[in-house]
Scaffold this motif. Sequence first.
Motif, short mmCIF file in Angstrom:
data_model
loop_
_atom_site.label_atom_id
_atom_site.label_comp_id
_atom_site.label_asym_id
_atom_site.label_seq_id
_atom_site.Cartn_x
_atom_site.Cartn_y
_atom_site.Cartn_z
N PRO A 1 0.83 -1.10 -0.04
CA PRO A 1 -0.14 0.13 0.02
C PRO A 1 0.99 1.31 0.10
CG PRO A 1 -1.01 -1.44 1.57
CD PRO A 1 0.40 -2.11 1.13
N LEU A 2 1.98 1.37 0.49
CA LEU A 2 2.83 2.25 0.54
C LEU A 2 3.31 2.73 -1.01
CD1 LEU A 2 5.51 1.37 3.14
CD2 LEU A 2 3.70 3.06 3.43
N PHE A 3 3.14 1.93 -1.98
CA PHE A 3 3.56 2.16 -3.39
C PHE A 3 2.24 2.54 -4.34
CE2 PHE A 3 7.19 0.21 -1.52
CZ PHE A 3 8.15 1.02 -2.03
N ILE A 4 1.30 3.25 -3.58
CA ILE A 4 -0.02 3.23 -4.55
C ILE A 4 0.24 4.32 -5.55
CG2 ILE A 4 -0.64 5.35 -2.94
CD1 ILE A 4 -2.86 2.68 -4.94
N ASN A 5 1.17 5.31 -5.31
CA ASN A 5 1.66 6.01 -6.58
C ASN A 5 2.07 5.53 -7.62
OD1 ASN A 5 0.17 8.46 -5.41
ND2 ASN A 5 2.15 8.99 -4.27
N GLU A 6 2.97 4.52 -7.38
CA GLU A 6 3.76 3.64 -8.40
C GLU A 6 2.76 3.14 -9.00
OE1 GLU A 6 7.15 2.47 -10.45
OE2 GLU A 6 7.03 3.95 -8.83
N ARG A 7 1.58 2.36 -8.59
CA ARG A 7 0.71 1.70 -9.24
C ARG A 7 -0.08 2.63 -10.21
NH1 ARG A 7 -1.72 -3.17 -7.01
NH2 ARG A 7 -3.62 -2.51 -7.90
N ARG A 8 -0.10 3.84 -9.86
CA ARG A 8 -0.69 4.97 -10.86
C ARG A 8 0.01 5.23 -11.83
NH1 ARG A 8 -2.35 8.26 -5.58
NH2 ARG A 8 -4.36 7.46 -5.08
N LEU A 9 1.41 5.21 -11.60
CA LEU A 9 2.30 5.52 -12.53
C LEU A 9 2.42 4.31 -13.50
CD1 LEU A 9 4.63 7.35 -13.68
CD2 LEU A 9 6.04 5.95 -12.16
N VAL A 10 2.20 2.92 -13.05
CA VAL A 10 2.42 2.05 -14.09
C VAL A 10 1.24 2.21 -15.03
CG1 VAL A 10 1.70 -0.65 -14.18
CG2 VAL A 10 3.24 0.33 -12.50
N VAL A 11 -0.14 2.47 -14.64
CA VAL A 11 -1.45 2.65 -15.42
C VAL A 11 -0.98 3.86 -16.21
CG1 VAL A 11 -3.74 3.41 -15.54
CG2 VAL A 11 -2.93 2.27 -13.59
N ASP A 12 -0.17 4.69 -16.06
CA ASP A 12 -0.09 6.02 -16.90
C ASP A 12 1.01 5.44 -17.84
OD1 ASP A 12 -0.34 9.03 -17.47
OD2 ASP A 12 1.89 8.88 -16.65
N LEU A 13 2.00 4.55 -17.63
CA LEU A 13 2.96 4.18 -18.49
C LEU A 13 2.19 3.30 -19.54
CD1 LEU A 13 6.09 3.55 -16.07
CD2 LEU A 13 5.78 5.33 -17.85
N LEU A 14 1.09 2.60 -19.07
CA LEU A 14 0.75 1.45 -20.19
C LEU A 14 -0.30 2.02 -20.96
CD1 LEU A 14 1.07 -1.73 -17.75
CD2 LEU A 14 2.62 -0.86 -19.56
#
Length: 140
Positions: free
Chosen positions: A64-77
């Motif tokens: 859960p600490l990496f929620i912004n990274e999950r958002r970044l993955v969606v943006d990158l893909l």
Amino acid sequence: MSTLLKLPKLAEYEFRQLQKLMAEASGIQLAPNKRPLVAGRLMKRLRHYRLDSYAEYLQMLDNPLFINERRLVVDLLTTNETYFFASIRTSISSVSGWPGSAGRSRSGAPPVLPVKSPTAWRWLPAKARALKTGPSWPAT
């Protein structure tokens, strides 16, 4: 002696996890033939975190600490389409009387302003909305 950079492979089960993540986060269904594209776009993130595998990256995304990274993955893909605004700028510049315009289009006809979204036209200046040209222009 030089060492070769070891590039991790995106395994099938890892790709399926990313497919699931994308479907849940954005509703986008990644086709199986997109696996190389996904691997390439996420490689920079693996390098950023100095990870050796996509499995480590997926484990990190579950935190859960990496929620912004999950958002970044969606943006990158995802691929963001800018067709609408590029076309509007080109069309508006050919309108007679528009600042910086040289007159109408080469054919002499008023420009057709393509609209892909029923609400996108609201962002246009009032003068452009007043043109209401083209069969796809929404009624006001």
